[in-house]
Write a protein that holds these residues in place. Structure first.
Motif, PDB file in Angstrom:
ATOM      1  N   ARG A   8       0.816  -1.218   0.000  1.00 21.66           N
ATOM      2  CA  ARG A   8       0.000   0.000   0.000  1.00 21.66           C
ATOM      3  C   ARG A   8       0.855   1.275   0.000  1.00 21.66           C
ATOM      4  N   VAL A   9       0.449   2.245  -0.834  1.00 21.26           N
ATOM      5  CA  VAL A   9       0.922   3.610  -0.637  1.00 21.26           C
ATOM      6  C   VAL A   9      -0.255   4.332  -0.016  1.00 21.26           C
ATOM      7  N   ARG A  10      -0.048   4.893   1.153  1.00 26.71           N
ATOM      8  CA  ARG A  10      -1.181   5.490   1.865  1.00 26.71           C
ATOM      9  C   ARG A  10      -1.072   7.016   1.852  1.00 26.71           C
ATOM     10  N   VAL A  11      -2.189   7.642   1.487  1.00 28.92           N
ATOM     11  CA  VAL A  11      -2.245   9.108   1.520  1.00 28.92           C
ATOM     12  C   VAL A  11      -3.374   9.529   2.448  1.00 28.92           C
ATOM     13  N   ALA A  12      -3.058  10.412   3.385  1.00 31.44           N
ATOM     14  CA  ALA A  12      -4.088  10.995   4.259  1.00 31.44           C
ATOM     15  C   ALA A  12      -4.422  12.376   3.726  1.00 31.44           C
ATOM     16  N   HIS A  24       2.058   6.658   9.739  1.00 31.59           N
ATOM     17  CA  HIS A  24       1.244   5.659   9.029  1.00 31.59           C
ATOM     18  C   HIS A  24       1.022   5.936   7.547  1.00 31.59           C
ATOM     19  N   TYR A  25       1.345   7.137   7.102  1.00 36.85           N
ATOM     20  CA  TYR A  25       1.036   7.485   5.705  1.00 36.85           C
ATOM     21  C   TYR A  25       2.304   7.904   4.961  1.00 36.85           C
ATOM     22  N   ASP A  41       6.756  12.967  -6.770  1.00 38.61           N
ATOM     23  CA  ASP A  41       7.594  12.621  -5.613  1.00 38.61           C
ATOM     24  C   ASP A  41       7.488  11.132  -5.296  1.00 38.61           C
ATOM     25  N   LEU A  42       6.289  10.587  -5.514  1.00 40.71           N
ATOM     26  CA  LEU A  42       6.119   9.138  -5.311  1.00 40.71           C
ATOM     27  C   LEU A  42       7.035   8.382  -6.284  1.00 40.71           C
ATOM     28  N   GLY A  43       7.000   8.825  -7.556  1.00 42.01           N
ATOM     29  CA  GLY A  43       7.843   8.175  -8.575  1.00 42.01           C
ATOM     30  C   GLY A  43       9.322   8.316  -8.251  1.00 42.01           C
ATOM     31  N   LEU A  97       8.660  10.302  -0.937  1.00 39.72           N
ATOM     32  CA  LEU A  97       7.590  10.401   0.062  1.00 39.72           C
ATOM     33  C   LEU A  97       8.091   9.866   1.404  1.00 39.72           C
ATOM     34  N   LEU A  98       7.206   9.815   2.375  1.00 41.38           N
ATOM     35  CA  LEU A  98       7.563   9.234   3.679  1.00 41.38           C
ATOM     36  C   LEU A  98       7.627   7.715   3.524  1.00 41.38           C
TER      37      LEU A  98
END
Ligand code: NAP
Length: 464
Positions: free
Chosen positions: A14-18, A103-104, A396-398, A402-403
């Protein structure tokens, strides 16, 4: 959840986004994320209130149901299998930045700019001097404003500001009980507005007609008020004649035409009136504990260095006796705990939607909507704005920027959040609130009767 589902729901891939805030900007950000990302990207939408859609529910005027119908787009997004709504969860209270960072992979702030800007003039805090933001929240049934009181027991009200919020306030003060009853205005407001003694609303623009912030349809629809004339003094419009505004666009030019049409139309003798006035700035609100009159300076337009025309006071003074004043000069943001804030602009400090702290760009934190660019534009403006930020996030994900929180299953993350806030309102709960409000509406011949107390909303959320 079955055992098999549980076995695969480790959260590993999972990539999680809040997203914090479920208004237009947050909803558009969620939609764009889900459309433009792989199956593994999951969105959790946090909302402080038990009800979603931000200013569409709590800001858009009750007599604008067409504008509110945009919620159908947000509903589609919220029904997406990879989105969960966590309503009644406040950032900085039930859930902190540290919780989200743990968590995200990314956090998107979509919290708007919720408070009124101050005029900074004497008498602003007298009784019957009201912030439009409070009035708007009150008539729209926002729980934070349910206990506010508005004294509409006099003939005249003055609205300061020449934007669409000023027009919303003016219309709401001029609609008749019958017109209001056809809307989803909060019950408590319907009762007070139906008894209102206000028969004249004066809207004050500090600059000229070409510089007003109204949009064309909103200015035009004043003419649709069933019981109010629209009054514009041609002599006052003419004060700004011959002063070219290099920033005037087609909206500004059309506004001028509409205003000239109003000025040329004789009053039809309706019992109420909206008076639009220009080149007047408030200097003081005066009265014995409560507002009784407003003192104004006549302005003239002068060009600033960038060519923009600004208002400069002349020596001429006017006094308008008035029962109440509504300050509608724009909104501003408030800082969120642990999130960098640009106090000068009243927004979350950011560069193109990436949150920026003293240390530079903050990894995994983004901002959209009014909290990013300030309170401007119409609802649709937030779509492109949110998409732009989400594109940065996906870049940024690519790029691996990210975190990097440890994997957690959907169920474990939900349990973590419900442990912090046992009264979470999820999307199914909201569906029950929505159905209940609409049922109450049908029973009383109205589109919806809004619940205005958090406890009532929570009870409706759990009603089977
Ligand atoms: P706005 O459009 O920025 O208008 C604010 C008005 O207040 C401007 O006319 C501004 O004049 C005036 N003002 C600012 N400071 C003042 C001062 N010290 N004294 C006197 N006047 C002052 O803000 P808004 O009306 O709050 O609306 C916010 C946004 O929501 C806008 O983009 C608006 O279009 C949108 N909105 C849309 C709708 C709709 O589509 N139906 C409804 C409501 C709101 P200057 O220009 O001289 O600064």
């Amino acid at each position: 959840m079955s055992e098999i589902e549980e076995a695969v729901d480790t959260g590993d891939a999972r990539v999680r986004v809040a997203i914090v805030g479920s208004g237009p900007a947050g909803s558009y950000a969620a939609g764009h994320l889900l459309r433009h990302s792989a199956r593994a990207l999951h969105v959790d939408l946090f909302e402080r209130l038990p009800t979603p859609w931000g200013l569409v529910r709590a800001g858009v005027a009750p007599d604008h149901p067409k504008i509110k119908s945009v919620t159908r787009v947000y509903e589609k997004t919220a029904e997406h299998a990879r989105l969960r709504l966590f309503g009644n969860v406040e950032f900085g209270r039930e859930i902190t930045l540290a919780d989200l960072r743990a968590h995200y992979h990314a956090i998107v702030y979509a919290v708007g700019t919720p408070v009124d800007r101050a005029l900074g003039i004497p008498g602003e805090d007298l009784g019957r001097s009201y912030a439009a933001t409070d009035f708007v929240g009150w008539y729209n049934g926002h729980p934070d404003f349910a206990d506010h009181r508005f004294d509409l027991g006099g003939e005249r009200a003055v609205v300061i500001g020449a934007g669409n919020v000023a027009l919303d306030v003016a219309r709401m003060l001029m609609l008749t009980e019958r017109e209001l009853a056809a809307t989803d205005v909060a019950d408590h407001a319907l009762e007070v507005l139906a008894q209102s003694k206000v028969r004249e609303v004066v809207v004050l623009a500090r600059r000229g007609p070409e510089q007003a912030a109204f949009t064309n349809p909103e200015l035009l629809e004043l003419a649709d008020l069933g019981e109010a004339d629209v009054v514009v003094d041609p002599a006052e419009l003419a004060l700004a004649d011959g002063i070219p505004d290099p920033h005037a666009d087609t909206t500004a030019r059309r506004n001028c035409e509409i205003l000239r049409e109003y000025a040329a139309t004789p009053a039809a003798g309706r019992p109420r009136r909206v008076v639009l006035r220009f080149l007047l700035s408030p200097l003081a609100i005066e009265g014995e504990r409560r507002c009784e009159r407003i003192v104004l300076a006549r302005n003239r337009l002068v060009a600033a260095d960038d060519g923009a025309l600004r208002a400069e006071p002349t020596d001429e003074r006017l006094v308008i006796p008035t029962h109440a004043v509504f300050r509608a000069i724009g909104y501003t943001g408030t800082p969120l705990p642990d999130v960098p804030f640009d106090a000068r602009r009243g927004v979350i400090a950011n560069a193109g939607g990436r949150v920026v702290g003293p240390e530079g760009v903050r990894r995994g934190e983004y901002v959209v909507g009014w909290a990013k660019r300030g309170p401007s534009g119409v609802i649709g403006t937030n779509k492109k704005d949110a998409n732009d930020t989400v594109d940065r996030l996906l870049e940024d994900l690519g790029g691996g920027r990210l975190l990097d929180p440890p994997a957690i299953s959907d169920a474990a993350l939900e349990a973590y959040i419900r442990d912090k806030q046992p009264s979470v309102v999820d999307y199914a709960d909201w569906g029950r609130i929505d159905a209940h409000e609409q049922r109450l509406g049908r029973e009383s011949g109205r589109p919806r009767v809004k619940l205005t107390r958090v406890q009532e909303l929570l009870a409706a959320a759990k009603r089977r």
